[in-house]
Design an enzyme around this catalytic site. Structure first.
Site, short mmCIF file in Angstrom:
data_model
loop_
_atom_site.label_atom_id
_atom_site.label_comp_id
_atom_site.label_asym_id
_atom_site.label_seq_id
_atom_site.Cartn_x
_atom_site.Cartn_y
_atom_site.Cartn_z
N ARG A 287 28.35 30.84 25.10
CA ARG A 287 26.89 31.01 25.20
C ARG A 287 26.63 32.37 25.84
O ARG A 287 26.98 32.59 27.01
CB ARG A 287 26.27 29.94 26.10
CG ARG A 287 26.43 28.55 25.59
CD ARG A 287 25.59 27.61 26.46
NE ARG A 287 25.78 26.22 26.08
CZ ARG A 287 24.95 25.25 26.44
NH1 ARG A 287 23.90 25.52 27.21
NH2 ARG A 287 25.18 24.01 26.06
N GLU B 277 27.49 11.63 26.35
CA GLU B 277 28.26 12.46 27.29
C GLU B 277 29.08 11.59 28.24
O GLU B 277 28.57 10.61 28.79
CB GLU B 277 27.32 13.36 28.10
CG GLU B 277 26.54 14.34 27.22
CD GLU B 277 25.84 15.43 28.00
OE1 GLU B 277 25.72 16.55 27.46
OE2 GLU B 277 25.39 15.17 29.15
N ARG C 289 18.94 14.40 20.79
CA ARG C 289 18.46 15.59 20.09
C ARG C 289 19.66 16.39 19.61
O ARG C 289 20.79 16.05 19.93
CB ARG C 289 17.65 16.45 21.06
CG ARG C 289 18.48 16.74 22.30
CD ARG C 289 17.86 17.76 23.21
NE ARG C 289 18.49 17.79 24.51
CZ ARG C 289 19.60 18.42 24.82
NH1 ARG C 289 20.29 19.07 23.89
NH2 ARG C 289 20.09 18.40 26.04
N GLU D 150 25.37 10.18 30.23
CA GLU D 150 24.03 10.15 29.64
C GLU D 150 24.11 10.38 28.14
O GLU D 150 25.14 10.78 27.61
CB GLU D 150 23.11 11.21 30.28
CG GLU D 150 23.51 12.64 29.95
CD GLU D 150 22.35 13.62 30.16
OE1 GLU D 150 21.18 13.20 30.24
OE2 GLU D 150 22.64 14.83 30.20
N GLU E 54 25.99 7.54 41.83
CA GLU E 54 27.25 7.37 41.11
C GLU E 54 28.37 7.88 41.98
O GLU E 54 28.17 8.76 42.81
CB GLU E 54 27.26 8.28 39.85
CG GLU E 54 26.70 7.67 38.63
CD GLU E 54 26.67 8.64 37.44
OE1 GLU E 54 27.10 9.81 37.57
OE2 GLU E 54 26.22 8.20 36.39
P1 ADP Z 1 21.86 16.70 32.96
O1 ADP Z 1 21.02 15.75 32.19
O2 ADP Z 1 21.08 17.44 33.99
O3 ADP Z 1 22.71 17.57 32.10
P2 ADP Z 1 24.20 15.00 33.49
O4 ADP Z 1 24.10 13.62 34.01
O5 ADP Z 1 24.55 15.17 32.04
O6 ADP Z 1 22.85 15.78 33.85
O7 ADP Z 1 25.26 15.81 34.33
C1 ADP Z 1 25.47 17.19 34.13
C2 ADP Z 1 26.78 17.63 34.76
O8 ADP Z 1 26.81 17.30 36.16
C3 ADP Z 1 28.01 16.95 34.17
O9 ADP Z 1 28.48 17.56 32.99
C4 ADP Z 1 28.98 17.10 35.33
O10 ADP Z 1 29.47 18.43 35.38
C5 ADP Z 1 28.12 16.89 36.56
N1 ADP Z 1 28.13 15.47 36.97
C6 ADP Z 1 27.23 14.51 36.60
N2 ADP Z 1 27.58 13.30 37.12
C7 ADP Z 1 28.72 13.49 37.82
C8 ADP Z 1 29.61 12.62 38.59
N3 ADP Z 1 29.36 11.30 38.73
N4 ADP Z 1 30.70 13.18 39.16
C9 ADP Z 1 30.96 14.51 39.03
N5 ADP Z 1 30.18 15.37 38.33
C10 ADP Z 1 29.07 14.88 37.73
#
Ligand code: ADP
Length: 455
Positions: free
Chosen positions: A339, A277, A293, A289, A202
């Site tokens: 938290r 999210e 849950r 994503e 991404e």
């Molecule tokens: P997980 O399932 O491990 O929580 P996520 O895909 O939800 O993974 O991503 C978690 C965090 O990582 C996001 O909240 C953000 O802070 C960072 N992140 C994920 N994708 C990106 C992106 N494309 N650019 C910048 N930060 C990202």
């Protein structure tokens, strides 16, 4: 299918939260626990507690066979997985239903689809939910092909594991020369940690906020969204402070996004509670994503909507209809959640041990979700979350004030906690103004280290 007895397949504060929701519905609760949690005070609040194995999660909370055995032995008719552990394990959900029990969550095929982030993004694109630009599907083995996809996406970018979670399985790549190694390392990590070597990439967003939409769906076609949360205050991709509503967001755009999420839920046949999210940058939302849950941060939404999400989640699992519709959902004031982890405030190093002193804060607008009591053990085997402090006020100012008072009041001795980090956040002028990005906290902490503040 209606049920009278729920097995709680989790531990700590979320197990207690589920036990309370069961009680509010007049249901019996049976909580399973490991030997490391055998002395925990919250177990006494369930109707029955059953030890299923030793401390390590793989031999207790993460073993589907043991949990099904416990359900069988106690006559439980439904299983609530909480968050973490088996909550997003499609195979477990399937096994539960095969055993003739109700899995309190979406169906196994929906969990499976959303658990594969590549498939999840494809499904969202089909439903008209905007996504972060990047590879369309899984990255190929061939490096030249990967390099071409990376070039088309543009640097900096982030390589992510399709099966990733908990902030693990991702790597930022700032220049083409670093791509090959990043893919290799992330693939190895993904294979080891998630049993799925598939990767995608991404565009790495440099200054986004993390905004998420809470949804709630019944099995009769109703799909509602319960406002948004801002979870931008993160460390190592893990949330530290969450709030609702998100400060300063255009309400009309949030409403349009919420409606799209609800429509996507109808399209995929979603049931129960879930979260979409997004990253929000330069006025655009981009899906990253979906969590299928209940989430740690659900209380801030409960505070501003007055809806008991856990109770509704269990009710819809029984086949009942949601008792309200979208127009009934009204946002009241502002809520923050801190938290509290048993860890060193600034290094983040876990600090398991015995809590010798525990005094929870209270007063108007304060809610504390915690399984702690004086003498509680914080075992070394699990996540270090020991309490969530939620402050609700008529506006953000008031919730910030109430949170500050609460954090001054809370007393925890015997283990180190991150309360000092929360105080630093609450005093941070940028945070007080709102609208900080997901990189803000890490940068703030790096600054602290290079100045006298950190000495
Ligand atoms: P997980 O399932 O491990 O929580 P996520 O895909 O939800 O993974 O991503 C978690 C965090 O990582 C996001 O909240 C953000 O802070 C960072 N992140 C994920 N994708 C990106 C992106 N494309 N650019 C910048 N930060 C990202």
């Amino acid at each position: 299918m209606t049920f009278r007895t729920v097995l709680v397949a989790n531990r700590g504060e979320i197990a207690l939260r589920v036990i309370r929701a069961c009680r509010s519905l007049g249901l019996r609760s049976i909580v399973v626990h490991s030997a490391a949690d055998a002395g925990a005070a919250y177990l006494a609040l369930a109707d029955e507690a059953l030890c299923i194995g030793p401390g390590p999660a793989a031999a207790s909370y993460l073993d589907p066979g043991l949990i099904l055995l416990a359900a069988n032995a106690t006559g439980a008719e439904a299983i609530h997985p909480g968050y973490g552990f088996l909550s997003e394990n499609a195979g477990f959900a399937e096994a539960v239903e095969r055993a003739g029990l109700v899995f309190i969550g979406p169906t196994a095929p929906v969990i499976r689809m959303m658990g594969d982030k590549i498939e999840a993004k494809a499904a969202m694109r089909r439903s008209g939910v905007p996504c972060v630009p990047g590879s369309e599907g899984a990255l190929p083995e061939d490096h030249a092909a990967c390099a071409a996809i990376a070039e088309a996406t543009g640097y900096p970018l982030i390589v992510k594991a399709a099966g990733g979670g908990g902030g693990r399985g991702m790597r930022v790549v700032r220049e083409p020369a670093a791509l090959r190694e990043a893919i290799k390392m992330t693939r190895e990590e993904a294979r080891r940690a998630f049993g799925n070597p598939e990767l995608y990439l991404e565009k790495f967003l440099e200054h986004p906020r993390h905004i998420e939409i809470q949804v709630l769906c019944d099995q009769h076609g109703a799909a509602l969204w319960l406002g948004e949360r801002d979870c931008s205050l993160q460390r190592r991709h893990q949330k530290v402070v969450e709030e609702a509503p998100a400060p300063g967001l255009p309400r009309a755009e949030i409403a349009a996004l919420g409606e799209r999420c609800a429509a996507a839920c109808r399209a995929i046949g979603y049931r129960g509670a879930g979260t979409f999210e997004f990253l929000y940058e330069d006025g655009l939302f981009a899906f990253i994503e979906m969590n299928t849950r209940i989430q740690v941060e659900h209380p801030v939404t409960e505070a501003i909507t007055g809806i008991d999400i856990l109770r509704e989640q269990i009710r819809v699992a029984m086949g009942e209809r949601l008792a309200f519709d979208q127009d009934d959902i009204a946002i009241q004031g502002h809520a923050l959640e801190c938290r509290i982890n048993a860890e060193d405030a600034f290094s983040g190093l876990p600090s398991p041990g015995r809590v010798t002193e525990w005094h929870a804060p209270g007063g108007p607008g304060i809610r504390v979700d915690s399984h702690m009591a004086p003498g509680s053990e914080v075992p070394p085997h699990y996540d270090s979350l020991i309490a969530k402090v939620i402050a609700h006020g008529k506006d953000r100012e008031e919730s910030l004030r109430r949170m500050s008072t609460a954090l001054n009041e809370i007393r925890i001795e015997g283990v180190a906690t991150n309360i000092g980090l929360h105080r630093l956040i609450l005093d941070d002028p940028d945070f007080r103004r709102g609208k900080t990005t997901i990189h803000h906290l890490e940068r703030r902490l790096a600054h602290r280290l290079t100045t006298e503040e950190g000495a």
